[in-house]
Scaffold this active site. Structure first.
Site, mmCIF file in Angstrom:
data_model
loop_
_atom_site.group_PDB
_atom_site.id
_atom_site.type_symbol
_atom_site.label_atom_id
_atom_site.label_comp_id
_atom_site.label_asym_id
_atom_site.label_seq_id
_atom_site.Cartn_x
_atom_site.Cartn_y
_atom_site.Cartn_z
ATOM 1 N N PHE A 140 1.131 -1.218 0.075
ATOM 2 C CA PHE A 140 -0.131 0.116 0.019
ATOM 3 C C PHE A 140 1.052 1.315 0.056
ATOM 4 C CE2 PHE A 140 -2.436 3.332 2.081
ATOM 5 C CZ PHE A 140 -3.554 3.427 1.153
ATOM 6 N N ASP A 225 9.114 2.774 1.907
ATOM 7 C CA ASP A 225 7.824 3.338 1.996
ATOM 8 C C ASP A 225 7.811 3.283 3.536
ATOM 9 O OD1 ASP A 225 5.560 4.325 2.836
ATOM 10 O OD2 ASP A 225 4.369 3.460 1.185
ATOM 11 N N LYS A 254 2.428 9.749 8.574
ATOM 12 C CA LYS A 254 1.722 9.400 9.778
ATOM 13 C C LYS A 254 2.217 9.625 10.814
ATOM 14 C CE LYS A 254 -1.148 5.544 7.695
ATOM 15 N NZ LYS A 254 -0.727 5.046 6.526
HETATM 16 C C1 LIG Z 1 -0.865 5.235 5.078
HETATM 17 C C2 LIG Z 1 0.120 4.636 4.110
HETATM 18 C C3 LIG Z 1 0.334 5.463 3.144
HETATM 19 C C4 LIG Z 1 -0.685 6.833 2.524
HETATM 20 O O1 LIG Z 1 -0.491 7.766 3.309
HETATM 21 P P1 LIG Z 1 -1.726 8.953 3.249
HETATM 22 O O2 LIG Z 1 -1.419 9.905 4.535
HETATM 23 O O3 LIG Z 1 -2.825 8.179 3.821
HETATM 24 O O4 LIG Z 1 -1.666 9.413 2.034
HETATM 25 C C5 LIG Z 1 1.274 5.135 2.226
HETATM 26 N N1 LIG Z 1 2.129 4.122 2.481
HETATM 27 C C6 LIG Z 1 1.993 3.272 3.559
HETATM 28 C C7 LIG Z 1 2.682 2.367 3.907
HETATM 29 C C8 LIG Z 1 0.736 3.779 4.600
HETATM 30 O O5 LIG Z 1 0.600 3.014 5.392
#
Ligand SMILES: *Cc1c(COP(=O)(O)O)cnc(C)c1O
Length: 404
Positions: A140, A225, A254
């Site tokens: 994701f 990421d 986050k």
């Molecule tokens: C939550 C998340 C995202 C997206 O972040 P947003 O602030 O919702 O755009 C991208 N990568 C990972 C691994 C995430 O957990």
């Protein structure tokens, strides 16, 4: 519209685009790892705003940083720089592999910047054919069109017309599959050190190192990421620090703002130079309010007390969960790192994460799902031990009721 206007959960369905299905209570106040709803009911929060509220709710240090900055300067745009952004960037560089920082407002935007930068770098060093981004199945990376195209969950990218080209997916933790996909066309490989949304699945031992070596062999960039795994979540500032494997680009969001929207893309001098003046930008990215809050989050989180506390809380939670699993065999094992944990539902309970989440809420406990088969916990990094004990008791009660 006045502030005294009465609103409730039913209004959501009337006034909001129906892309979310929020739970039936509305929280109105938070303190530490506790939340209170409109009716005054109290909850222990092991959801942490989906791995965002790293210091819980209403942390005095964050209130101080926010209100101090709020009285000085909120926004100037990127035609000017600002002191909080420069301080935060300097501290992130001091604490990591990076030499340069780009600020954004969300994880998806940080990843969007990372993927564009990788494409730009490859275009300039090797030409237009070097454009393939390899990502992992089940990963994701956010909800913009580029990031859902890179993300490995088709349910998020299908039905929006043509996806972006030049992206391929290989199973996570499968080195042979990655090696088979790599070529001189590969511009970047993007990996979550722990797949969060995908079910709290950590990278296998040695995987990140081997991915690094493949990237070096094919002159491709390695992107981590760490939107979910970063900012102390795993007991080190960033999860890559457990492995010693350094990426070329890292994205953080986050927990970075502890609840204030801010994100960062970290990279090296070599790569950063390919984002020249005018190549990319954001109106709000790096605004003084967000940066002032994130600077304080970093100051607090990046200390031995907090990081070692994550490890200690990890042990308490895992031991407690496994003890509960012996009485109520709803889940079979617990995986993850630090305070990003996934309780994997046993065969008989597969698909019922939502029901378990609802039962927990009825007992005053907030947890998350990571897909239908995993209960995910991402609490405050400084959740009091007494709240962990109370949370485990509430979970026991919820499971007792479910098991019947
Ligand atoms: C939550 C998340 C995202 C997206 O972040 P947003 O602030 O919702 O755009 C991208 N990568 C990972 C691994 C995430 O957990």
């Amino acid at each position: 519209m006045s502030e005294s206007m009465q609103v409730g959960r039913a209004d959501f369905d009337r006034v909001m685009v129906p892309n979310y299905a929020p739970v039936d209570m509305i929280p109105v106040r938070g303190q530490g790892s506790r939340l209170w709803d409109q009716q005054g009911r109290e909850y222990i929060d092991l959801a942490g705003g989906i791995a965002v509220n790293a210091l819980g709710h209403a942390h005095p240090g964050l209130i101080e940083a926010l209100t101090e900055q709020a009285g000085k300067l909120w926004h100037v745009s990127n035609i000017m720089t600002n002191e909080p952004a420069l301080r935060l960037a300097s501290k992130l560089i001091d604490a990591t592999f990076a030499n340069k920082v780009f600020f954004a407002n969300s994880g998806a935007e940080a990843n969007e910047a990372a993927f564009k930068l990788a494409r730009r770098w490859a275009h300039e060093v090797a030409g237009p054919d070097k454009n393939e981004i390899i990502a992992c199945t089940n990963s994701f990376h956010g909800r913009t069109l580029f990031t859902v195209s890179v993300g490995g969950q088709p349910k998020y990218s299908q039905g929006f017309g043509p996806a972006l080209e030049g992206i391929s997916h290989v199973p996570y933790n499968d080195l042979a599959a990655l090696e088979a996909q790599m070529s001189a066309r590969t511009c970047a490989v993007v990996v979550e050190p722990i797949q969060g949304e995908g079910g709290v699945i950590p990278a296998a031992m040695g995987y990140l190192q081997a991915v690094r070596e493949l990237c070096d062999k094919y002159d491709a960039l390695l992107i981590f990421d760490e939107v979910q795994s970063g900012m102390g979540r795993t007991g080190k500032l960033y999860a890559y620090m457990h492995s010693g494997v350094q990426p070329d680009i890292l994205t953080s969001a986050k927990s970075l703002g502890g609840g204030f929207p801010i994100a960062a893309m970290l990279t090296t001098n070599k790569v950063a130079s390919h984002f020249g003046v005018g190549t990319h930008g954001s109106t709000y990215g790096g605004n003084p309010l967000g940066c002032a809050v994130a600077e304080r989050v970093l100051d607090i989180v990046n200390t031995p007390e907090v990081l070692e506390g994550v490890e200690h809380r990890h042990q308490l939670l895992v031991e407690g969960l496994l003890a509960i699993a012996e009485v109520y065999p709803v889940f079979s094992r617990v995986r993850g790192s630090g305070l990003l944990l996934g309780a994997v539902l046993s065969e008989a309970w597969k698909g019922q994460a939502r029901q378990i989440q609802e039962a927990a809420q009825q007992e005053g406990l907030l947890v998350l799902q990571a897909g239908p088969d995993v209960i995910r916990l991402a609490p405050s990094l400084i959740i009091p031990e007494a709240d962990i004990q109370e949370a485990l008791e509430r979970l026991s009660k919820a499971l007792a009721r479910l098991v019947g």
